[in-house]
Design a protein around this motif. Structure first.
Motif, short mmCIF file in Angstrom:
data_model
loop_
_atom_site.label_atom_id
_atom_site.label_comp_id
_atom_site.label_asym_id
_atom_site.label_seq_id
_atom_site.Cartn_x
_atom_site.Cartn_y
_atom_site.Cartn_z
N GLN A 431 0.72 -1.20 0.01
CA GLN A 431 0.24 -0.05 -0.01
C GLN A 431 0.87 1.21 -0.13
OE1 GLN A 431 -2.93 0.01 2.79
NE2 GLN A 431 -3.15 2.39 2.75
N VAL A 455 -7.50 -2.89 -5.65
CA VAL A 455 -6.57 -2.34 -4.80
C VAL A 455 -6.99 -0.87 -4.20
CG1 VAL A 455 -4.64 -3.10 -6.43
CG2 VAL A 455 -5.57 -0.74 -6.81
N GLU A 458 -8.31 -1.54 -0.87
CA GLU A 458 -7.41 -2.11 0.00
C GLU A 458 -6.88 -0.77 0.78
OE1 GLU A 458 -4.87 -5.00 -1.07
OE2 GLU A 458 -6.51 -6.29 -2.22
N TRP A 459 -6.62 0.03 -0.34
CA TRP A 459 -5.74 1.14 0.02
C TRP A 459 -6.60 2.32 0.28
CZ3 TRP A 459 -2.24 0.50 -5.05
CH2 TRP A 459 -1.47 -1.07 -4.70
#
Length: 507
Positions: A431, A455, A458-459
């Motif tokens: 990340q 992503v 998640e980030w």
């Protein structure tokens, strides 16, 4: 019996010892990093291209340490001379891996036009990474080029072509490393290129810097950001813009069945909804998927011969179009919805045996495959360094999930060069800790929008901008979006609004 005061003293001494150990370990690690950075040198050189000399351009080479190959990497810095110039430059990271930065006359002219149009108010730093463009030592192989040109004139099955390519590529890497140890495949990786670029901005003396990465350049950007966390240096990475994100853990041979299938189905759906595209096919009685598969069958049985014009002024090349080469050319054209009409016209052209209808699809495909701006051997080395080889059974399971084109994906695992270019330490996904803007095209076939959504979920330090009716490389399709980036680079903590008139999806 030891008194409590003695225990306290012993405890204090142990803590002091631990603190000192950590201090000296950290200091040694920092010194090691500093020493490694000092092994890099930036040498200013005369520029080697013709350009607009009213522009302020600085040229040079980044010399890498001998321990990592002693490469010389060409660098061009396009200086922003506007009154609004900021002091934090943008390093542009191109796609690939294997694509050069086009640091030649035509390329620099295009970069200057791009820079003036984008009006980002910052210097733009361009670099040919290892094995690309004008970098030396050059990862080249005459036998590889000769074999590819011979294959273009022959009617070989996909399996035969893959098998030959497997052996020729292996021989090329063995020959290259025997001739020059710097060309050992282990000197080519995203991790290594990230170290090179961080050393470059450090030697140039900027206090802060930014990244604009496209496609593979986004993977390289993320590795740079990861190294910035674990090996901090005085030049600080400030922000990143990641266009068509291609992070570690995605891509490689293992994703090919899914990527190819989804790319073609996006074309099938998009073309079926477009009257110009369906009219170009010329057969309204059958479904476009069946027409496409019929085209492959025709070309497998009866290949067509072409003479293709070279864009670089070299002699035209002979090209034999069979089924798997048509599929490759069609996949390349799915990168942009504007090129879908070429696929449709070529489908009709094969049915009518009309060379003129097929050439618009083939000409860019053949020329791009022969361009000196792209190095296939570098692509192979870096891709294998980043991605571990999955188990064959797992790959075949993936093939079975996408049966339409499984005849063309089944043998890819067996003949991948990564069997002998084994990853020493597969690239991991991390990340980013700096403000990051992710740009994605809803119709992107090669770095699908689902990758960007995954992503981003998640980030937490990222913003996601999804452009409708856009495929790969969003910034090359949406000019107003390019001009909007200055707002993000200036104020990365604010919500990026992009092109207000396009009604993009912002998450």
């Amino acid at each position: 019996m030891i008194k409590k005061s003695h225990w306290l003293l012993v405890t204090i001494l142990i803590l002091i010892a631990l603190v000192l150990a950590i201090y000296f370990y950290a200091r040694a690690d920092a010194n090691e990093t500093a020493e490694a950075q000092q092994d890099y040198k930036f040498i200013t050189t005369p520029c080697w291209f013709d350009a607009d000399w009213t522009a302020s351009i600085r040229c040079g080479e980044l010399h890498t340490p001998e321990t990592s190959g002693a490469f010389r990497l060409p660098v061009v810095i396009l200086k922003d001379e506007t009154t609004a110039r900021r002091n934090d430059p943008i390093v542009y990271l191109q796609g690939g891996p294997g694509a050069g930065a086009r640091l030649h006359s035509d390329g620099i002219k295009s970069w200057l036009s791009w820079m003036r149009y984008a009006a980002l108010g910052r210097d733009i730093i361009l670099i040919d990474t290892r094995g690309t463009g004008r970098s030396t030592p050059a990862l080249v192989c005459a036998e590889y080029n000769r074999s590819n040109q011979q294959l273009l004139r022959q009617h070989t099955s996909l399996a035969e072509e893959l098998a030959l390519g497997f052996e020729v590529t292996r021989a090329c890497f063995e020959s290259a490393s025997a001739h020059n140890s710097a060309l050992d495949y282990q000197h080519f990786s995203t991790e290594q290129s990230a170290r090179d670029i961080r050393a470059l901005v450090q030697t140039l003396g900027y206090a802060e810097w930014n990244i604009l990465g496209v496609s593979y350049g986004t993977r390289l950007a993320l590795e740079i950001a990861n190294q910035e966390i674990h090996q901090p240096q005085t030049t600080k990475l400030k922000t990143m813009v990641l266009d068509s994100i291609y992070p570690a853990g995605f891509g490689g041979v293992q994703t090919w069945p899914k990527v190819l299938d989804e790319a073609l189905h996006k074309f099938f759906k998009g073309c079926a909804a477009n009257h110009e595209c369906t009219n170009a096919i010329g057969d309204s009685n059958r479904h476009i998927v069946q027409l496409f598969m019929d085209t492959l069958t025709r070309l497998r049985k009866s290949p067509m011969e072409f003479t293709i014009r070279r864009w670089d002024g070299e002699a035209p090349v002979a090209f034999l179009l069979n089924d798997h080469r048509f599929l490759s050319a069609a996949f390349a054209a799915t990168y942009s919805p504007r090129d879908w009409i070429k696929i449709a016209e070529a489908i009709n052209g094969v049915a009518m045996h009309s060379h003129d209808q097929i050439k618009p699809l083939l000409e860019p495909f053949v020329n791009q495959s022969m361009s000196s701006d792209f190095n296939s051997l570098t692509f192979t080395a870096v891709d294998c360094a980043d991605n571990p080889v999955m188990a064959e059974a797992e790959y075949l399971t993936s093939v079975g999930q996408y049966p339409l084109l499984q005849e063309y994906t089944r043998d890819q695992w067996r003949y991948q060069a990564c069997h002998y270019l084994a990853a020493q330490r597969p690239l991991l996904r991390h990340q980013p800790q700096v403000p990051t803007l992710i740009l994605a095209g809803e119709l992107d076939p090669v770095t699908p929008v689902d990758w960007a959504r995954s992503v981003h979920a998640e980030w937490k330090n990222t913003q996601l901008h999804i452009s409708k009716n856009t495929a790969h490389s969003v910034l090359s399709s949406e000019a107003c979006l390019l001009q909007s980036l200055v707002g993000f680079y200036d104020s990365p903590d604010k919500v990026f609004d992009g092109c207000a008139t396009k009604e993009p999806e912002i998450e």
